[in-house]
Scaffold this motif. Structure first.
Motif, PDB file in Angstrom:
ATOM      1  N   ASN A 162      95.237  28.440  31.735  1.00  0.00           N
ATOM      2  CA  ASN A 162      95.744  29.247  30.887  1.00  0.00           C
ATOM      3  C   ASN A 162      95.067  30.617  30.663  1.00  0.00           C
ATOM      4  O   ASN A 162      95.360  31.540  29.894  1.00  0.00           O
ATOM      5  CB  ASN A 162      95.911  28.704  29.564  1.00  0.00           C
ATOM      6  N   ASP A 163      93.879  30.897  31.770  1.00  0.00           N
ATOM      7  CA  ASP A 163      93.332  32.161  31.630  1.00  0.00           C
ATOM      8  C   ASP A 163      93.406  32.725  32.997  1.00  0.00           C
ATOM      9  O   ASP A 163      93.275  32.157  34.092  1.00  0.00           O
ATOM     10  CB  ASP A 163      91.625  31.641  31.373  1.00  0.00           C
ATOM     11  N   LEU A 164      93.322  34.035  33.038  1.00  0.00           N
ATOM     12  CA  LEU A 164      93.575  34.743  34.152  1.00  0.00           C
ATOM     13  C   LEU A 164      92.232  36.093  34.005  1.00  0.00           C
ATOM     14  O   LEU A 164      92.213  36.740  32.681  1.00  0.00           O
ATOM     15  CB  LEU A 164      94.629  35.543  34.400  1.00  0.00           C
ATOM     16  N   LEU A 165      91.476  36.329  34.772  1.00  0.00           N
ATOM     17  CA  LEU A 165      90.509  37.421  34.706  1.00  0.00           C
ATOM     18  C   LEU A 165      90.789  38.656  35.768  1.00  0.00           C
ATOM     19  O   LEU A 165      90.870  38.218  36.964  1.00  0.00           O
ATOM     20  CB  LEU A 165      88.913  36.827  35.041  1.00  0.00           C
ATOM     21  N   PHE A 166      91.040  39.456  35.083  1.00  0.00           N
ATOM     22  CA  PHE A 166      91.496  40.589  36.276  1.00  0.00           C
ATOM     23  C   PHE A 166      90.460  41.671  36.197  1.00  0.00           C
ATOM     24  O   PHE A 166      89.551  42.051  35.331  1.00  0.00           O
ATOM     25  CB  PHE A 166      92.575  41.525  35.323  1.00  0.00           C
ATOM     26  N   VAL A 167      90.297  42.205  37.655  1.00  0.00           N
ATOM     27  CA  VAL A 167      89.593  43.514  37.709  1.00  0.00           C
ATOM     28  C   VAL A 167      90.449  44.478  38.151  1.00  0.00           C
ATOM     29  O   VAL A 167      91.150  44.504  38.790  1.00  0.00           O
ATOM     30  CB  VAL A 167      88.338  43.242  38.646  1.00  0.00           C
ATOM     31  N   GLY A 168      89.854  45.835  37.852  1.00  0.00           N
ATOM     32  CA  GLY A 168      90.453  47.017  38.124  1.00  0.00           C
ATOM     33  C   GLY A 168      89.861  47.671  39.358  1.00  0.00           C
ATOM     34  O   GLY A 168      88.266  47.801  39.086  1.00  0.00           O
ATOM     35  N   VAL A 169      90.107  47.734  40.524  1.00  0.00           N
ATOM     36  CA  VAL A 169      89.257  48.142  41.660  1.00  0.00           C
ATOM     37  C   VAL A 169      89.803  49.792  42.171  1.00  0.00           C
ATOM     38  O   VAL A 169      90.876  50.048  42.313  1.00  0.00           O
ATOM     39  CB  VAL A 169      89.498  47.269  42.829  1.00  0.00           C
ATOM     40  N   LEU A 170      88.748  50.701  42.331  1.00  0.00           N
ATOM     41  CA  LEU A 170      88.798  51.695  42.835  1.00  0.00           C
ATOM     42  C   LEU A 170      87.878  52.165  43.735  1.00  0.00           C
ATOM     43  O   LEU A 170      86.640  51.758  43.679  1.00  0.00           O
ATOM     44  CB  LEU A 170      88.308  52.960  41.603  1.00  0.00           C
ATOM     45  N   LYS A 171      88.350  52.304  45.045  1.00  0.00           N
ATOM     46  CA  LYS A 171      87.562  52.833  46.200  1.00  0.00           C
ATOM     47  C   LYS A 171      86.562  51.554  46.564  1.00  0.00           C
ATOM     48  O   LYS A 171      85.292  51.655  46.533  1.00  0.00           O
ATOM     49  CB  LYS A 171      86.735  53.978  46.015  1.00  0.00           C
ATOM     50  N   ASP A 172      87.183  50.347  46.419  1.00  0.00           N
ATOM     51  CA  ASP A 172      86.380  48.882  46.598  1.00  0.00           C
ATOM     52  C   ASP A 172      85.452  48.881  45.533  1.00  0.00           C
ATOM     53  O   ASP A 172      84.523  47.873  45.757  1.00  0.00           O
ATOM     54  CB  ASP A 172      85.868  49.030  47.988  1.00  0.00           C
ATOM     55  N   GLU A 173      85.550  49.387  44.406  1.00  0.00           N
ATOM     56  CA  GLU A 173      84.433  49.187  43.320  1.00  0.00           C
ATOM     57  C   GLU A 173      84.947  48.682  42.014  1.00  0.00           C
ATOM     58  O   GLU A 173      86.238  49.262  41.778  1.00  0.00           O
ATOM     59  CB  GLU A 173      83.659  50.417  43.022  1.00  0.00           C
ATOM     60  N   VAL A 174      84.609  47.588  41.474  1.00  0.00           N
ATOM     61  CA  VAL A 174      85.069  47.215  40.264  1.00  0.00           C
ATOM     62  C   VAL A 174      84.935  48.231  39.215  1.00  0.00           C
ATOM     63  O   VAL A 174      83.620  48.497  38.767  1.00  0.00           O
ATOM     64  CB  VAL A 174      84.508  45.767  39.871  1.00  0.00           C
ATOM     65  N   VAL A 175      85.797  48.756  38.314  1.00  0.00           N
ATOM     66  CA  VAL A 175      85.639  49.866  37.654  1.00  0.00           C
ATOM     67  C   VAL A 175      86.279  49.343  36.075  1.00  0.00           C
ATOM     68  O   VAL A 175      85.967  50.108  35.145  1.00  0.00           O
ATOM     69  CB  VAL A 175      86.109  51.024  37.742  1.00  0.00           C
ATOM     70  N   ALA A 176      86.693  48.248  35.994  1.00  0.00           N
ATOM     71  CA  ALA A 176      87.428  47.776  34.776  1.00  0.00           C
ATOM     72  C   ALA A 176      87.812  46.246  34.856  1.00  0.00           C
ATOM     73  O   ALA A 176      87.704  45.670  35.794  1.00  0.00           O
ATOM     74  CB  ALA A 176      88.743  48.398  34.459  1.00  0.00           C
ATOM     75  N   THR A 177      87.708  45.491  33.670  1.00  0.00           N
ATOM     76  CA  THR A 177      88.096  44.173  33.594  1.00  0.00           C
ATOM     77  C   THR A 177      88.880  43.768  32.474  1.00  0.00           C
ATOM     78  O   THR A 177      88.520  44.569  31.076  1.00  0.00           O
ATOM     79  CB  THR A 177      86.958  43.354  33.824  1.00  0.00           C
ATOM     80  N   ALA A 178      89.514  42.721  32.304  1.00  0.00           N
ATOM     81  CA  ALA A 178      89.992  42.329  30.925  1.00  0.00           C
ATOM     82  C   ALA A 178      90.528  40.856  31.324  1.00  0.00           C
ATOM     83  O   ALA A 178      90.798  40.276  32.636  1.00  0.00           O
ATOM     84  CB  ALA A 178      91.309  42.907  30.597  1.00  0.00           C
ATOM     85  N   GLN A 179      90.199  39.827  30.198  1.00  0.00           N
ATOM     86  CA  GLN A 179      90.590  38.526  30.504  1.00  0.00           C
ATOM     87  C   GLN A 179      91.904  38.296  29.564  1.00  0.00           C
ATOM     88  O   GLN A 179      91.996  38.774  28.505  1.00  0.00           O
ATOM     89  CB  GLN A 179      89.465  37.771  29.938  1.00  0.00           C
ATOM     90  N   VAL A 180      92.816  37.396  30.080  1.00  0.00           N
ATOM     91  CA  VAL A 180      94.047  37.120  29.328  1.00  0.00           C
ATOM     92  C   VAL A 180      94.103  35.723  29.089  1.00  0.00           C
ATOM     93  O   VAL A 180      93.694  34.884  30.134  1.00  0.00           O
ATOM     94  CB  VAL A 180      95.336  37.731  29.926  1.00  0.00           C
ATOM     95  N   THR A 181      94.344  35.125  28.236  1.00  0.00           N
ATOM     96  CA  THR A 181      94.534  33.666  27.713  1.00  0.00           C
ATOM     97  C   THR A 181      96.113  33.433  27.056  1.00  0.00           C
ATOM     98  O   THR A 181      96.327  34.163  26.180  1.00  0.00           O
ATOM     99  CB  THR A 181      93.686  32.999  26.680  1.00  0.00           C
ATOM    100  N   PHE A 182      96.656  32.691  27.733  1.00  0.00           N
ATOM    101  CA  PHE A 182      98.199  32.243  27.340  1.00  0.00           C
ATOM    102  C   PHE A 182      97.831  31.067  26.437  1.00  0.00           C
ATOM    103  O   PHE A 182      97.215  30.236  26.556  1.00  0.00           O
ATOM    104  CB  PHE A 182      98.939  31.791  28.678  1.00  0.00           C
ATOM    105  N   ILE A 183      98.537  31.285  25.174  1.00  0.00           N
ATOM    106  CA  ILE A 183      98.406  30.251  24.119  1.00  0.00           C
ATOM    107  C   ILE A 183      99.878  29.961  23.555  1.00  0.00           C
ATOM    108  O   ILE A 183     100.672  31.018  22.940  1.00  0.00           O
ATOM    109  CB  ILE A 183      97.472  30.764  23.102  1.00  0.00           C
ATOM    110  N   THR A 184     100.292  28.714  23.597  1.00  0.00           N
ATOM    111  CA  THR A 184     101.498  28.330  23.211  1.00  0.00           C
ATOM    112  C   THR A 184     101.234  27.987  21.652  1.00  0.00           C
ATOM    113  O   THR A 184     100.520  27.052  21.587  1.00  0.00           O
ATOM    114  CB  THR A 184     102.344  27.371  23.974  1.00  0.00           C
ATOM    115  N   SER A 185     101.952  28.518  20.583  1.00  0.00           N
ATOM    116  CA  SER A 185     101.863  27.801  19.305  1.00  0.00           C
ATOM    117  C   SER A 185     103.232  27.409  18.656  1.00  0.00           C
ATOM    118  O   SER A 185     104.244  27.925  19.264  1.00  0.00           O
ATOM    119  CB  SER A 185     101.279  28.862  18.400  1.00  0.00           C
TER     120      SER A 185
END
Lengths: 160, 160
Positions: free
Chosen positions: B56-79
């Motif tokens: 239920n989790d995905l970890l994203f990176v933003g990449v610019l010229k082969d460098e990691v410049v940003a990140t965010a984690q998302v979690t899916f939750i059903t309620s």
């Protein structure tokens, strides 16, 4: 203080589903459109199955005299920040309307905190609708800090 | 508007871990105690493994010229609430200090929203430290509503 109320907590089973739906349908503030109408039952059953299948979610019910009087869902989220923080997010906290003011909600949250400690959770977090001022005081009394703002965005259903 | 910046997004791999730690270590507001000191690396590696193992989790990176410049984690939750709402919670959003003000954060959040739409998510939610007024305006510009208060409680580490 009145006498301690004898509510117990356990994980929900599918047999609790109708009682859980009734709890949420009775909530006027959240505006979630919950209903005990049987046409909605398959959607709830599907959600229940997803929660049960998730290794990172637990759905608790508070039981008093064999009746479901409260519920909360907890989700375990590990994040990289804070040298790899293990968090518990609490969602969908509800006490049955006729059972409020008896300390059941506080016991429910303390149950969640006990589970968090058992699992070595470092940070417990939740959001509460800005309109629920009573709830905010409730969480602060329990030791939570109102340190964050909570943002939500509803997405339109996908066109089919 | 300046020219659109050419950042791309993908799921993080273990090879991104040191760059991700450096992003978080560089954040003065969160106060999460992040550090690039190698003594902390095992804790981060363990957290990365937990995120990767979670369905239920995905970890994203933003990449610019082969460098990691940003990140965010998302979690899916059903309620259960809202007739079984599928939510996405966004956590641990970060843009590299020298890369701010270029629109990378907005692209990152839009990437998360695109993923949410692909997965038929009805509600996207996040919290932001009450001190981060700039971040609050940022999320409101992107279409989020500051409708909730966010509560946190730190738990003491279990005694061993």
């Amino acid at each position: 203080m009145t006498a301690e109320i004898d509510v117990t907590f356990r994980q929900a089973t599918i047999d609790d589903l109708r009682a859980l739906i009734a709890l949420f349908a009775d909530d006027p503030i959240g505006g979630h459109g919950d209903t005990t109408d049987s046409s909605a039952l398959p959607a709830y059953a599907s959600a229940f199955a997803a929660i049960e299948a998730s290794p990172n979610d637990l759905l608790f019910v508070g039981v008093l005299k064999d009746e479901v009087v409260a519920t909360a869902q907890v989700t375990f989220i590990t994040s990289l920040t804070g040298r790899g923080t293990k968090r518990m997010a609490i969602e969908a906290v509800q006490t049955r309307a006729d059972m409020r003011g008896k300390g059941i909600g506080a016991k429910l949250i303390r149950h969640c905190l006990d589970v968090a400690r058992e699992r070595d959770i470092a940070l417990v977090q939740l959001t509460s609708n800005a309109k629920r001022q009573d709830a905010h005081r409730f969480y602060e009394r329990l030791g939570f800090e109102k340190s964050h703002a909570g943002f939500k965005m509803r997405l339109a259903p996908a066109s089919t």
